[in-house]
Write a protein that holds these residues in place. Sequence first.
Motif, PDB file in Angstrom:
ATOM      1  N   GLY A 129      36.101  92.359 -14.890  1.00 51.15           N
ATOM      2  CA  GLY A 129      36.659  93.598 -14.339  1.00 51.15           C
ATOM      3  C   GLY A 129      36.289  93.857 -12.880  1.00 51.15           C
ATOM      4  O   GLY A 129      36.787  94.810 -12.283  1.00 51.15           O
ATOM      5  N   LYS A 130      35.445  93.021 -12.309  1.00 52.57           N
ATOM      6  CA  LYS A 130      35.078  93.226 -10.896  1.00 52.57           C
ATOM      7  C   LYS A 130      36.251  92.822 -10.007  1.00 52.57           C
ATOM      8  O   LYS A 130      36.904  91.810 -10.238  1.00 52.57           O
ATOM      9  N   ARG A 131      36.475  93.612  -8.957  1.00 53.85           N
ATOM     10  CA  ARG A 131      37.625  93.376  -8.074  1.00 53.85           C
ATOM     11  C   ARG A 131      37.170  92.508  -6.894  1.00 53.85           C
ATOM     12  O   ARG A 131      36.232  92.855  -6.175  1.00 53.85           O
ATOM     13  N   VAL A 132      37.841  91.363  -6.728  1.00 54.61           N
ATOM     14  CA  VAL A 132      37.383  90.368  -5.745  1.00 54.61           C
ATOM     15  C   VAL A 132      38.461  90.150  -4.678  1.00 54.61           C
ATOM     16  O   VAL A 132      39.652  90.052  -4.986  1.00 54.61           O
ATOM     17  N   PHE A 133      38.010  90.069  -3.438  1.00 55.51           N
ATOM     18  CA  PHE A 133      38.908  89.877  -2.288  1.00 55.51           C
ATOM     19  C   PHE A 133      38.448  88.623  -1.551  1.00 55.51           C
ATOM     20  O   PHE A 133      37.281  88.511  -1.178  1.00 55.51           O
ATOM     21  N   PHE A 134      39.347  87.691  -1.335  1.00 59.59           N
ATOM     22  CA  PHE A 134      39.008  86.463  -0.599  1.00 59.59           C
ATOM     23  C   PHE A 134      39.600  86.506   0.808  1.00 59.59           C
ATOM     24  O   PHE A 134      40.826  86.668   0.965  1.00 59.59           O
ATOM     25  N   PHE A 135      38.763  86.321   1.815  1.00 56.51           N
ATOM     26  CA  PHE A 135      39.279  86.054   3.158  1.00 56.51           C
ATOM     27  C   PHE A 135      39.518  84.544   3.269  1.00 56.51           C
ATOM     28  O   PHE A 135      38.824  83.752   2.614  1.00 56.51           O
ATOM     29  N   PRO A 136      40.470  84.127   4.103  1.00 59.67           N
ATOM     30  CA  PRO A 136      40.744  82.688   4.223  1.00 59.67           C
ATOM     31  C   PRO A 136      39.643  81.992   5.008  1.00 59.67           C
ATOM     32  O   PRO A 136      39.366  82.383   6.139  1.00 59.67           O
ATOM     33  N   ASP A 137      39.010  80.992   4.434  1.00 55.25           N
ATOM     34  CA  ASP A 137      37.917  80.355   5.156  1.00 55.25           C
ATOM     35  C   ASP A 137      37.750  78.882   4.797  1.00 55.25           C
ATOM     36  O   ASP A 137      37.898  78.015   5.645  1.00 55.25           O
ATOM     37  N   SER A 138      37.459  78.595   3.521  1.00 58.16           N
ATOM     38  CA  SER A 138      37.039  77.232   3.175  1.00 58.16           C
ATOM     39  C   SER A 138      38.163  76.366   2.595  1.00 58.16           C
ATOM     40  O   SER A 138      37.974  75.162   2.433  1.00 58.16           O
ATOM     41  N   GLN A 139      39.295  76.952   2.242  1.00 50.71           N
ATOM     42  CA  GLN A 139      40.367  76.309   1.474  1.00 50.71           C
ATOM     43  C   GLN A 139      39.984  76.103  -0.001  1.00 50.71           C
ATOM     44  O   GLN A 139      40.745  75.510  -0.749  1.00 50.71           O
ATOM     45  N   LEU A 140      38.814  76.587  -0.390  1.00 48.41           N
ATOM     46  CA  LEU A 140      38.449  76.528  -1.822  1.00 48.41           C
ATOM     47  C   LEU A 140      38.910  77.790  -2.545  1.00 48.41           C
ATOM     48  O   LEU A 140      38.684  77.937  -3.748  1.00 48.41           O
ATOM     49  N   GLU A 141      39.533  78.704  -1.809  1.00 47.94           N
ATOM     50  CA  GLU A 141      39.760  80.043  -2.360  1.00 47.94           C
ATOM     51  C   GLU A 141      40.607  80.037  -3.637  1.00 47.94           C
ATOM     52  O   GLU A 141      40.283  80.765  -4.586  1.00 47.94           O
ATOM     53  N   VAL A 142      41.676  79.248  -3.674  1.00 47.03           N
ATOM     54  CA  VAL A 142      42.571  79.321  -4.841  1.00 47.03           C
ATOM     55  C   VAL A 142      41.866  78.819  -6.117  1.00 47.03           C
ATOM     56  O   VAL A 142      41.862  79.520  -7.134  1.00 47.03           O
TER      57      VAL A 142
END
Length: 423
Positions: A296-309
Amino acid sequence: MNAPLAHQPPCGGIDLHQEQGQRAVFCGLTGIVWLHRKIQDAFFLVVGSRTCAHLIQSAAGVMIFAEPRFATAIIDERDLAGIADANEELDRVVTRLIERRPDIKLLFLVGSCPSEVIKLDLSRAAQRLSSRLNPVRVLNYSGSGIETTFTQGEDACLAALVPDLPRDADAAASLLVVGALADVVEDQFLRMFSAMGIADVRFLPARRANAMPAIGRNTRYLLAQPFLTDTARALEERGARRLPAPFPLGAEGTTGWLRAAAEAFGVSDATFEAATAPGRARAETALAPQREKLGGKRVFFFPDSQLEVPLARFLARELGAELVEVGTPYLHRGHLAAEIELLPAGTRVTEGQSLDDQMDRCRAARPDLTVCGLGLANPLEAEGLSTKWSIELLFTPVQGYEQAGDLAELFVRPLRRRALLEV
Ligand code: SF4
């Protein structure tokens, strides 16, 4: 000026946007920090400025080695002004280095913004020095760029290795795992492939320069990292074929990744199950308590490592996190197809970056956890947001079943720290 957010045609079930504008990234020199630990008899000589030297020193932390395996050949004002012959200076520095360090078997000349500004041809320098310093192999790649991401340094390094790899004329198929993995992770995967009956497994990069894998038309390769676009292209040009798979992050990703190899090598379902079930069970046990903390925690990814997806897929599917936005510098539709497929329908994925706009969206959303680069973490922490440095995911062994719990723990830790601060 920032380009407006462009909504893209559907890509799997995700809500894909593209944006351009100001970016906050490290350059590809950063990759040296983990690559120099991986190839144990290689040396990385950055041909750059004092800024470049500071960058890798600070990215590496304060590391004092008796025999360091990276350094910067500083291009000074005389080189920039064209007074000194930069090629002669470089030859002198490299010759002295090799004389003093007979343990170096592979030398990378790593290009930077300054070496590109003065148009120093490092590819010719590498050829010249290779024949002069034989048997030391000298290769080059570029780590420069404000338009790149820091993981592209590894891609450029591995792509530079490919033309030099021995040719494999063997008729039997071999499996190649591509991407720098911690030795402990490699050893675990080797044991699992062996339990499946896949005996001929090779790794790129190898741990030593003279043990680089042979490749040929019968090479089937699995990408261990999602940012290896140029390396994959170079391998395909040599006849190798990619096995489409998710990435080995978390229990589900690891199973999908191993299954792709099992299917390509004709491993029976029973053998696959016997080889993977114990590890999968251990991973699931390790993840259960973390699910309570991240669910249930809300997570936001900034673009950085290309590992995000792949990380977003792991957090959402195995830990029950809610994805507010998944920013990625570049979305390789082919290499990430299996990951895109697994993301929850409607996940907002943003390719590219317009820093101010994304900061606005992040502030408005007030996520429980923000995954971002080092430069953004402090300001966001000061605003009361919990952050995770994405670069840590490259320095820490996170792939495979045995590391699934540790990977989840990396995301739990900032939440715990914030809770303590608030108490
Ligand atoms: Fe050096 Fe360019 Fe990287 Fe700055 S961005 S550290 S100048 S290579």
